[in-house]
Design a protein around this motif. Structure first.
Motif, PDB file in Angstrom:
ATOM      1  N   LYS A  75       0.862  -1.212  -0.067  1.00 20.49           N
ATOM      2  CA  LYS A  75      -0.234   0.029   0.074  1.00 20.49           C
ATOM      3  C   LYS A  75       0.905   1.112   0.000  1.00 20.49           C
ATOM      4  O   LYS A  75       0.436   2.137  -0.601  1.00 20.49           O
ATOM      5  N   ARG A  85      -4.690  -7.498  -5.728  1.00 14.28           N
ATOM      6  CA  ARG A  85      -5.235  -6.349  -5.776  1.00 14.28           C
ATOM      7  C   ARG A  85      -4.257  -5.133  -5.570  1.00 14.28           C
ATOM      8  O   ARG A  85      -4.151  -4.349  -6.299  1.00 14.28           O
ATOM      9  N   GLN A  86      -3.425  -5.179  -4.689  1.00 17.83           N
ATOM     10  CA  GLN A  86      -2.334  -4.471  -4.133  1.00 17.83           C
ATOM     11  C   GLN A  86      -1.285  -4.161  -5.364  1.00 17.83           C
ATOM     12  O   GLN A  86      -0.583  -2.948  -5.477  1.00 17.83           O
ATOM     13  N   LYS A 114      -2.823  -2.315  -7.961  1.00 18.01           N
ATOM     14  CA  LYS A 114      -3.111  -0.881  -7.661  1.00 18.01           C
ATOM     15  C   LYS A 114      -1.744  -0.145  -7.787  1.00 18.01           C
ATOM     16  O   LYS A 114      -1.473   1.135  -8.226  1.00 18.01           O
ATOM     17  N   LYS A 136      -0.533   0.562 -11.338  1.00 21.75           N
ATOM     18  CA  LYS A 136      -1.339   1.652 -11.679  1.00 21.75           C
ATOM     19  C   LYS A 136      -0.881   2.862 -11.574  1.00 21.75           C
ATOM     20  O   LYS A 136      -1.279   3.953 -12.029  1.00 21.75           O
ATOM     21  N   ARG A 137      -0.473   3.334 -10.204  1.00 19.57           N
ATOM     22  CA  ARG A 137      -0.004   4.450  -9.640  1.00 19.57           C
ATOM     23  C   ARG A 137       1.245   4.698  -9.984  1.00 19.57           C
ATOM     24  O   ARG A 137       1.955   5.594  -9.641  1.00 19.57           O
TER      25      ARG A 137
END
Length: 383
Positions: free
Chosen positions: A220, A241-242, A245, A248-249
C-alpha cells in the motif's frame, strides 16, 4: 501515510549477510555449527537421504556427542524421505528429534497443517533463516549446475532473541506467541531505514497473518519499486489487488517466477491464470530460466522480507512460516542486486505474447486452475 504497529518489534544493531545458493550458505552453516558451544536449534521442512543431509546431520551428531544441546524439528510430510538410518543415528548421538504433525488419517483436515519454516539458531549468537532444505537439490559437495536457486540470511544481534522465542514457543507447544495477542500490544513502528534494522514476521496454523498483513501494508505504501520472487505463484486476492494498484499508480512492479524448471508444474499452470490481468495493469512478469527458482523474497522500496513463506494461499492459511523483515540498507541493496540479476536471466512475458500463447498451454492452465479456484473460494469464505 501512517502504518499500523507490527507484531514483533523492530530490533536495531543487527548484522545481516545474504548468502545466495547452497554454494554460499551451506559451507557457512557447517562452519558455524562446528563453533557451537551450548545449543543448536534446527527447524526444516525438507530433509531426505543424500549428501546434503549427511553433511548437516553429521555436524549435528558430532556436536551433540560433545555435549551441545541439539534440538531438531522436521515436518513429517516434507521430511518423510529421511531414512531410518539417520533417524537412529541422530537419536543415538543425543539429538532430540521431533516430527511436526505426524501423518495419520485420524487427524482429518489438520493433516494439511505443516511446519514450513527453515531456521537454524546457534548459541543465541548466530542464526540462519531462508528457504533451504536438507536435500541434494540445494547443495552437494560437488558443483551441480541445476541445484535450486535459494537464499539464506546469516544473522547476528538482538533479533536472535525473537527468533529463539519463536522456536521455543512451538517446541514447547505454548500458546503465548499469538499473532492477535501481540497485535494488541502495539509495539512501536520504526519507519526509517537504519543499519542493522530487522524483525521477525511469522505465520501460524491458526490463520495468524503477520507475514501477509505486513506485506499488504508495504504494498500500500510502495512508491518506487516492488519485486516479488516466489516459486509458487498462487497469491491471495488482496495481494493481487495491491500489486495491480501499485502498478497503476506508477510503481515498477516485477514478479520473478518459475519457468518450466519446477517441481510442481500444475501449480505453475494454475498461477498463470492471473497473468493476463496483471500484465494488462502494467505488472512486469519474469520467468527464471537457468534452473528452479525456489527463493521467497519481496523487495518494496527500502524494505525486504526473506524466509520460508511462498506468499500463496497454502502458506498463508495452513503453514507455519517465518520471514526476516529488514530495512538494513546493505541487506536491501544485496537483495535488490540479486533480484535485478535474476530478472536479467529470465524470460520477460509481455501482454501481447501472453495473448498469443498456444491452445495447449491455455488448456493446461484451465484444467489446473479448477482445483485452485475451488481452494480460493473455500478459503475466501473463511476470512
Amino acid at each position: 501515510m501512517s502504518i499500523d504497529a507490527p507484531v514483533l518489534p523492530w530490533r536495531a544493531d543487527n548484522q545481516f549477510e545474504l548468502l545466495v545458493d547452497g554454494v554460499q550458505f551451506m559451507p557457512r552453516l557447517l562452519a558455524a555449527l562446528q563453533q557451537a558451544q551450548r545449543h543448536i536449534d534446527v527447524c526444516l521442512y525438507l530433509a531426505e537421504d543424500g549428501l546434503c543431509a549427511s553433511a548437516l546431520f553429521d555436524a549435528l551428531c558430532q556436536q551433540a556427542q560433545r555435549g551441545v544441546r541439539v534440538r531438531v524439528q522436521l515436518d513429517a510430510l516434507g521430511s518423510r524421505a529421511l531414512g531410518n538410518t539417520w533417524r537412529q543415528r541422530l537419536a543415538a548421538a543425543g539429538v532430540v528429534l521431533r516430527w511436526f504433525n505426524p501423518l495419520s488419517w485420524r487427524r482429518g483436515l489438520n493433516i494439511f497443517q505443516r511446519d514450513h519454516r527453515k531456521l537454524i539458531l546457534i548459541d543465541g549468537q548466530a542464526g540462519f533463516v531462508g528457504g533451504m532444505g536438507a536435500t541434494d537439490e540445494f547443495w552437494t559437495p560437488e558443483p551441480w549446475p541445476l541445484q535450486w536457486h535459494e537464499v539464506m540470511v546469516y544473522m547476528t544481534g538482538p533479533v536472535l532473541a525473537d527468533w529463539q522465542a519463536l522456536f521455543d514457543n512451538h517446541w514447547d507447544n505454548k500458546p503465548s506467541l499469538s499473532w492477535r495477542t501481540l497485535r494488541r500490544a502495539h509495539h512501536p513502528w520504526w519507519p526509517q531505514s537504519a543499519q542493522g534494522l530487522g524483525r521477525v514476521a511469522f505465520a501460524g496454523c491458526e490463520r495468524q497473518g503477520d507475514i501477509l498483513w505486513s506485506l499488504l501494508q508495504r504494498l500500500k505504501l510502495a512508491q518506487r519499486q516492488v519485486c516479488l520472487a516466489t516459486p509458487y505463484f498462487l497469491p491471495t486476492w488482496s495481494v493481487r489487488r495491491q500489486l495491480i494498484k501499485a502498478a497503476k499508480r506508477g510503481v515498477q512492479v516485477r514478479l520473478l517466477l518459475t519457468s518450466s524448471y519446477t517441481d510442481h508444474p500444475p501449480v505453475r499452470y494454475a498461477g498463470q491464470r492471473y497473468y493476463r490481468r496483471l500484465l494488462k495493469a502494467g505488472v512486469e512478469i519474469y520467468e527464471y530460466q537457468p534452473r528452479f527458482l525456489h527463493l521467497k523474497a519481496v523487495l518494496v522500496d527500502d524494505w525486504v522480507s526473506i524466509g520460508s513463506c511462498n506468499f500463496d494461499y497454502w502458506g498463508l492459511f495452513f503453514n507455519l512460516d517465518a520471514n526476516l523483515e529488514s530495512q538494513d540498507p546493505s541487506l536491501v541493496q544485496a537483495v535488490a542486486d540479486m533480484l535485478a540479476n535474476d530478472c536479467q536471466l529470465s524470460l520477460s512475458v509481455s501482454y501481447q505474447q501472453w495473448q498469443q500463447r498456444p491452445r495447449s498451454v491455455r488448456l493446461k492452465q484451465w484444467l489446473w486452475s479448477l482445483p485452485d479456484r475451488l481452494l480460493v473460494n473455500l478459503l475466501d469464505r473463511r476470512q
